[in-house]
Each structure stands twice: as C-alpha cells, then as structure tokens.
Design an enzyme around this catalytic site. Sequence first.
Site, PDB file in Angstrom:
ATOM      1  N   SER A 172      27.223  71.230 -35.302  1.00 44.82           N
ATOM      2  CA  SER A 172      26.972  72.669 -35.347  1.00 44.82           C
ATOM      3  C   SER A 172      26.927  73.087 -36.814  1.00 44.82           C
ATOM      4  CB  SER A 172      28.065  73.417 -34.574  1.00 44.82           C
ATOM      5  OG  SER A 172      27.859  74.807 -34.595  1.00 44.82           O
ATOM      6  N   TYR A 186      19.788  81.635 -36.390  1.00 50.52           N
ATOM      7  CA  TYR A 186      20.438  80.339 -36.611  1.00 50.52           C
ATOM      8  C   TYR A 186      21.839  80.300 -36.004  1.00 50.52           C
ATOM      9  CZ  TYR A 186      22.389  76.355 -39.194  1.00 50.52           C
ATOM     10  OH  TYR A 186      22.999  75.170 -39.535  1.00 50.52           O
ATOM     11  N   LYS A 190      23.601  77.831 -32.988  1.00 51.85           N
ATOM     12  CA  LYS A 190      24.737  76.960 -33.283  1.00 51.85           C
ATOM     13  C   LYS A 190      25.976  77.341 -32.476  1.00 51.85           C
ATOM     14  CE  LYS A 190      22.962  74.072 -36.262  1.00 51.85           C
ATOM     15  NZ  LYS A 190      22.904  72.619 -35.993  1.00 51.85           N
TER      16      LYS A 190
END
Length: 332
Positions: A172, A186, A190
């Site tokens: 991650s 983003y 993650k």
Amino acid sequence: MLLLAAAFLVAFVLLLYMVSPLISPKPLALPGAHVVVTGGSSGIGKCVAIECYKQGAFITLVARNEDKLLQAKKEIEKHSVNDKQVVLCISVDVSQDYSQVENVIKQAQEKLGPVDMLVNCAGMSLSGKFEDLEVSTFERLMSVNYLGSVYPSRAVISTMKERRVGRIVFVSSQAGQLGLFGFTAYSSSKFAIRGLAEALQMEVKPYNVYVTVAYPPDTDTPGFAEENKTKPLETRLISETTSVCKPEQVAKQIVKDAIQGNFNSSIGSDGYMLSSLTCGMAPVTSITEGLQQVVTMGLFRTIALFYIGSFDSIVRRCMMQRAKSEIADKTA
C-alpha cells in the site's frame, strides 16, 4: 503502592514477551521457496525480488514491459546463492484480465512449483486536486492499485489454503493510512487494499496463510520520480516534511515482516507511529504488538494533531499565495 503497581506492570510485560512467540506464526523459510513479485521490473518490486533471491528463493517476476523484465532478471541473478536458483519472467498486465493473470500464475507454478509467497508491488500514482482529475484517473488507479492486487492474490489463494502454507503481501502506502491533499484518487485506491487485506487475513489465517500490508513512505523509485512531475505544490510541500527512503531499505523490511507473518509492515519512526495510530481493528501478530499499540496511542495521537495542523497550514499558505498571484496578474 506505586512500587507494587510498577512491579506488577513490569512482570506483566515480561510475561507477554515470553508468551508472544508461542502465538506468533512460524516463520516462512525462503531457501527453495517460490516467490512471485508483481511490478517486479523496477523500484520496490525489483528490490524485494533481489532480497528474496539473496535468501535462496526461486523468483517469478511479473510486469508489463518485457525489456525491463529481462534487465531486472540479469540484475537479480547476480545475487544467487546456489546454482539451482531460477528467475522466471512473465509479461502481463495484472490489472486487466483475471483469466490471463490466472493462466500466467499456473505457468509459473508448473515451472517453479506452488507459490509460497506473493508480493503485490504493481501500482502507480497520479496526483492533482479532486476537481482537476479526470474521472478516468480514479478508474485507472483503482484498476491498477486495487484490482492489480486482487487478481494475482485470487489466483494463488486456493493452492496456499490447500497446502496450508503461504504469504500474501500487499504494498500500500502511507497515503493508504491517511488522506493527503492531491491524493483523492491515489489514497482511496491504497485504502481499499487495507480493507481487502484485513478481510482476507480473517479468512485464511486458519489455513496458516498470512497477509502482510506494507505502508512505505516516499521511496526513491522511477514511479516516484514520475509522480513528482505532476504533484500540486501543496502535495509536494507536505511530502517534503519527511525524508525519501531507499527502495532497498523498504524491500528488506517488507521481506522480513512477510517471513514473520506480520500484518503491518512500516518503515521508520513515522511509519511506526502511523501504523499504531491507524491500527483500529487490524489483526496483530503478537500480544506485545497489541500492548504497544494500546500504550502509545494517546501520545501518538497528540503528535499527529501537530502534523495535521502543519499540513493544514501548508494548504492555507499555498491558497493565499495563489490568491495574491491572481490579484497581481489582474492589476499588471
């Protein structure tokens, strides 16, 4: 009375340290093990492959670019510890077609045996203000960062459960532990990885299969260099409050934690603090890990408030600076 309480606390902690190894997973032996690394042609993925190869593992590298894969293969083979080790390269996009990913994993297992460890390193980052990012950017990042980890994991999990041995690593990011300016696309991709990892760990733990989620900070990789080209000013200034790590350092920690079966893998003091702060209902590998989280939570939350205030201050300063520039442009 205070002395008695202190003595009791010390005795309790020592007892936990003694009992902890009894409930921790048995470490995975890497010599002769088959390790699959997606995104293994560069950056953290390549360094993970090198680290595992140094410990005697057989490696399957998976990435899109065949030329980069062959170059990475040559680099990795320099670190062999015996003549029997093999580095297999497979070119495929792990985020597009599950049946294709499943087929290449089968090919790898036919050549090198069942997968003992899967390290999901394939990923990418694009940043920008929420309203400036195209909707397709959100779709692309979820596809690469999330589904690109789901597909390979789905392809190996049945065999791992049948054999009652295995490790699955999800890479991650610290941006998967806290949301930051410019990372609306983003960070969400993650964060999704953590939810997947927590649910999967609960399913596979009875089969002696363990999941690790790695939260690396900014790391000196080709992907990071590409990301910096389009970072908003606010995002760049926030990122600069911490140092950039070397991929070799990150890879060593990931491999170490995966071997031990640790659920969390973090780098440095900031990483440790973030993992403790955001542990929530996450699994723990040992009693001592849980105790450390309980003891440090209050202190780390206090420190985190100063970080948040600092980040908010950066955003406000950038906004004021931009507003002044716009006024100057109008009056010029």
